[in-house]
Motif scaffolding. Sequence first.
Motif, PDB file in Angstrom:
ATOM      1  N   ARG A 118      19.764 -39.852  38.794  1.00 10.07           N
ATOM      2  CA  ARG A 118      20.205 -38.284  39.361  1.00 10.07           C
ATOM      3  C   ARG A 118      19.590 -37.042  38.904  1.00 10.07           C
ATOM      4  O   ARG A 118      18.516 -36.330  39.061  1.00 10.07           O
ATOM      5  N   ILE A 119      20.695 -37.027  38.039  1.00 10.30           N
ATOM      6  CA  ILE A 119      21.486 -35.677  37.121  1.00 10.30           C
ATOM      7  C   ILE A 119      20.652 -35.221  36.569  1.00 10.30           C
ATOM      8  O   ILE A 119      19.880 -34.749  36.617  1.00 10.30           O
ATOM      9  N   LEU A 120      19.454 -36.645  35.778  1.00  5.34           N
ATOM     10  CA  LEU A 120      19.316 -35.864  34.313  1.00  5.34           C
ATOM     11  C   LEU A 120      17.541 -35.767  34.781  1.00  5.34           C
ATOM     12  O   LEU A 120      17.613 -35.003  34.431  1.00  5.34           O
ATOM     13  N   TYR A 121      17.298 -36.756  35.968  1.00  2.50           N
ATOM     14  CA  TYR A 121      16.168 -36.073  36.955  1.00  2.50           C
ATOM     15  C   TYR A 121      16.189 -34.644  37.290  1.00  2.50           C
ATOM     16  O   TYR A 121      15.323 -34.271  36.889  1.00  2.50           O
ATOM     17  N   LEU A 122      17.168 -33.740  38.720  1.00  2.00           N
ATOM     18  CA  LEU A 122      17.492 -32.823  38.823  1.00  2.00           C
ATOM     19  C   LEU A 122      17.591 -32.040  37.855  1.00  2.00           C
ATOM     20  O   LEU A 122      16.587 -31.030  38.079  1.00  2.00           O
ATOM     21  N   LEU A 123      18.149 -32.254  36.449  1.00  5.20           N
ATOM     22  CA  LEU A 123      18.011 -31.248  35.201  1.00  5.20           C
ATOM     23  C   LEU A 123      16.185 -31.263  34.766  1.00  5.20           C
ATOM     24  O   LEU A 123      16.007 -29.994  34.599  1.00  5.20           O
ATOM     25  N   SER A 124      15.914 -32.100  34.396  1.00  3.96           N
ATOM     26  CA  SER A 124      15.144 -32.367  33.812  1.00  3.96           C
ATOM     27  C   SER A 124      14.019 -31.485  34.908  1.00  3.96           C
ATOM     28  O   SER A 124      13.228 -30.204  34.981  1.00  3.96           O
ATOM     29  N   ARG A 125      13.537 -31.692  36.071  1.00  2.00           N
ATOM     30  CA  ARG A 125      13.088 -30.608  37.313  1.00  2.00           C
ATOM     31  C   ARG A 125      12.749 -29.166  37.226  1.00  2.00           C
ATOM     32  O   ARG A 125      12.709 -28.415  36.691  1.00  2.00           O
ATOM     33  N   GLN A 126      15.056 -29.001  36.876  1.00  2.00           N
ATOM     34  CA  GLN A 126      15.052 -27.671  36.826  1.00  2.00           C
ATOM     35  C   GLN A 126      14.058 -27.085  35.125  1.00  2.00           C
ATOM     36  O   GLN A 126      14.154 -26.036  35.446  1.00  2.00           O
ATOM     37  N   PHE A 127      14.160 -27.386  34.735  1.00  2.00           N
ATOM     38  CA  PHE A 127      13.729 -27.215  32.554  1.00  2.00           C
ATOM     39  C   PHE A 127      12.394 -27.245  33.638  1.00  2.00           C
ATOM     40  O   PHE A 127      11.262 -26.043  33.173  1.00  2.00           O
ATOM     41  N   ASN A 128      12.176 -27.371  34.553  1.00  2.00           N
ATOM     42  CA  ASN A 128      10.237 -27.971  34.385  1.00  2.00           C
ATOM     43  C   ASN A 128      10.334 -26.569  34.926  1.00  2.00           C
ATOM     44  O   ASN A 128       9.280 -25.587  34.704  1.00  2.00           O
ATOM     45  N   LEU A 129      11.134 -26.409  36.179  1.00  2.00           N
ATOM     46  CA  LEU A 129      10.755 -24.843  37.332  1.00  2.00           C
ATOM     47  C   LEU A 129      10.502 -23.761  36.045  1.00  2.00           C
ATOM     48  O   LEU A 129      10.528 -22.311  36.193  1.00  2.00           O
ATOM     49  N   ILE A 130      12.291 -23.873  35.371  1.00  2.00           N
ATOM     50  CA  ILE A 130      12.106 -22.228  34.632  1.00  2.00           C
ATOM     51  C   ILE A 130      11.062 -22.090  33.505  1.00  2.00           C
ATOM     52  O   ILE A 130      10.309 -21.182  33.489  1.00  2.00           O
ATOM     53  N   LEU A 131      10.799 -23.375  33.107  1.00  2.00           N
ATOM     54  CA  LEU A 131       9.019 -23.296  32.166  1.00  2.00           C
ATOM     55  C   LEU A 131       8.281 -22.338  33.331  1.00  2.00           C
ATOM     56  O   LEU A 131       6.582 -21.897  32.342  1.00  2.00           O
ATOM     57  N   GLN A 132       7.597 -23.470  34.310  1.00  2.00           N
ATOM     58  CA  GLN A 132       6.433 -22.978  34.731  1.00  2.00           C
ATOM     59  C   GLN A 132       6.404 -21.723  35.595  1.00  2.00           C
ATOM     60  O   GLN A 132       5.945 -20.584  35.319  1.00  2.00           O
ATOM     61  N   VAL A 133       7.972 -20.763  36.348  1.00  2.00           N
ATOM     62  CA  VAL A 133       8.128 -19.351  36.406  1.00  2.00           C
ATOM     63  C   VAL A 133       7.893 -18.785  35.223  1.00  2.00           C
ATOM     64  O   VAL A 133       6.811 -18.130  35.254  1.00  2.00           O
ATOM     65  N   LYS A 134       8.631 -18.869  33.759  1.00  2.00           N
ATOM     66  CA  LYS A 134       8.555 -18.651  33.037  1.00  2.00           C
ATOM     67  C   LYS A 134       6.497 -17.836  32.255  1.00  2.00           C
ATOM     68  O   LYS A 134       6.033 -16.994  32.092  1.00  2.00           O
ATOM     69  N   GLU A 135       6.032 -18.896  31.819  1.00  2.00           N
ATOM     70  CA  GLU A 135       4.766 -18.893  32.184  1.00  2.00           C
ATOM     71  C   GLU A 135       3.878 -17.935  32.942  1.00  2.00           C
ATOM     72  O   GLU A 135       2.859 -17.534  32.515  1.00  2.00           O
ATOM     73  N   LEU A 136       3.849 -18.452  34.321  1.00  2.00           N
ATOM     74  CA  LEU A 136       3.588 -16.881  35.447  1.00  2.00           C
ATOM     75  C   LEU A 136       3.751 -16.161  35.999  1.00  2.00           C
ATOM     76  O   LEU A 136       3.457 -15.289  35.235  1.00  2.00           O
ATOM     77  N   LEU A 137       5.088 -16.003  34.875  1.00  2.00           N
ATOM     78  CA  LEU A 137       5.769 -14.271  34.826  1.00  2.00           C
ATOM     79  C   LEU A 137       4.935 -13.455  33.683  1.00  2.00           C
ATOM     80  O   LEU A 137       4.109 -12.859  34.184  1.00  2.00           O
ATOM     81  N   ALA A 138       4.667 -14.851  32.483  1.00  2.00           N
ATOM     82  CA  ALA A 138       3.470 -14.055  31.675  1.00  2.00           C
ATOM     83  C   ALA A 138       2.703 -13.671  31.943  1.00  2.00           C
ATOM     84  O   ALA A 138       1.985 -12.951  31.278  1.00  2.00           O
ATOM     85  N   GLU A 139       1.718 -14.569  32.744  1.00  2.00           N
ATOM     86  CA  GLU A 139       0.628 -14.432  33.483  1.00  2.00           C
ATOM     87  C   GLU A 139       0.430 -12.848  34.277  1.00  2.00           C
ATOM     88  O   GLU A 139      -0.642 -12.803  34.487  1.00  2.00           O
ATOM     89  N   GLY A 140       1.532 -12.519  34.092  1.00  2.00           N
ATOM     90  CA  GLY A 140       1.361 -11.115  35.488  1.00  2.00           C
ATOM     91  C   GLY A 140       1.488 -11.108  37.025  1.00  2.00           C
ATOM     92  O   GLY A 140       1.379 -10.685  37.999  1.00  2.00           O
ATOM     93  N   TYR A 141       2.171 -12.864  37.443  1.00  2.00           N
ATOM     94  CA  TYR A 141       2.167 -13.134  38.883  1.00  2.00           C
ATOM     95  C   TYR A 141       3.609 -12.087  39.149  1.00  2.00           C
ATOM     96  O   TYR A 141       4.074 -12.212  38.724  1.00  2.00           O
TER      97      TYR A 141
END
Length: 333
Positions: free
Chosen positions: A237-260
């Motif tokens: 479960r910790i691995l799942y949440l860790l993976s989920r967190q990496f995914n959230l960071i990636l999404q935020v990073k990419e959306l910020l780069a798009e100017g949102y």
Amino acid sequence: MKIINENIKDGRFKRSYLICGEEDYLRRQYKGKLKDAITGGDDMNYSYYEGKGINTKEVIDVCETLPFFAERRLVVMEDTGFFKGACDDVFVDYIRNIPEYLTILFVEGEVDKRSKMYKAVSQNGYVSEMKIQEDAVLKKWIMSLLVSEKKKMDGRTLQTFLEYAGSSMDNIKGELEKLFCYTMGREEITEEDVKIICTVTTENKIFDMVSAVAMKKQKEALNLYYDLLTLKEPPMRILYLLSRQFNLILQVKELLAEGYSSATIAKKMGVQGFIVTKCQNQAGFFTSAQLRKALEECASFEEAVKTGRLEDKMCVELIIIKYSQRQEKKNEK
């Protein structure tokens, strides 16, 4: 939710409803509201089925029974799995042609919008998805609970409280009740009260662990991991949440780069504003390539555990150690 509230107010009900989504508290609340409104508290014309393996022929037989001294009969079906797996065509057809005197209410956590049952209810009834609520909605709800208990909480304390309690309305209500008991005899709830009484959610501990990883504080990251293990959190479960967190960071990073903006990102991702802010702070420590690689490795380690090639506790340690390791600077010539 708006349509359900209007139906309850007008007393004009759909023949079928599907209440689904992540927010358990809202699913439970609206199931209760519809039941009370349709049955008026009389269970004579009410039937309840729960779990997988329900005999749909038996359900149809009950549905075909006219209501006794009432306008409507209500059948509630919960966690059936009909909206994720196969459901017999006879029952699907019945949902498309429900008698006028009958309302069937389905309550499900997860659904597949491509399923026959989902399409049948959405086309012939009403689907209400109970999503995790946005910051503004949660704050307004919390303030109403505070007012009902004659309590106060300033803006900073409220934000700290949300960071501790997370986005689950059930958890928020439980943590508030603890604060109400702790502050009995006084009106103001302080930030110190929150820090003393409230329990940090596992998700927030994962945030802290990823922050430690991002800042290359390896010992701190590992200590947080061992704390989670002490709290009996399963490594997978910790691995799942860790993976989920990496995914959230990636999404935020990419959306910020798009100017949102942060507010727009929170709305697009369906998460709380403070989560976006935390991800935004962590995003600067990783490249997009590193985050994608981390996601690939999390998936690879999960497979290794499932096939018995790696021990679950060790696989999370390896991820933490690898991404919290300081890169040695090469001597410039």
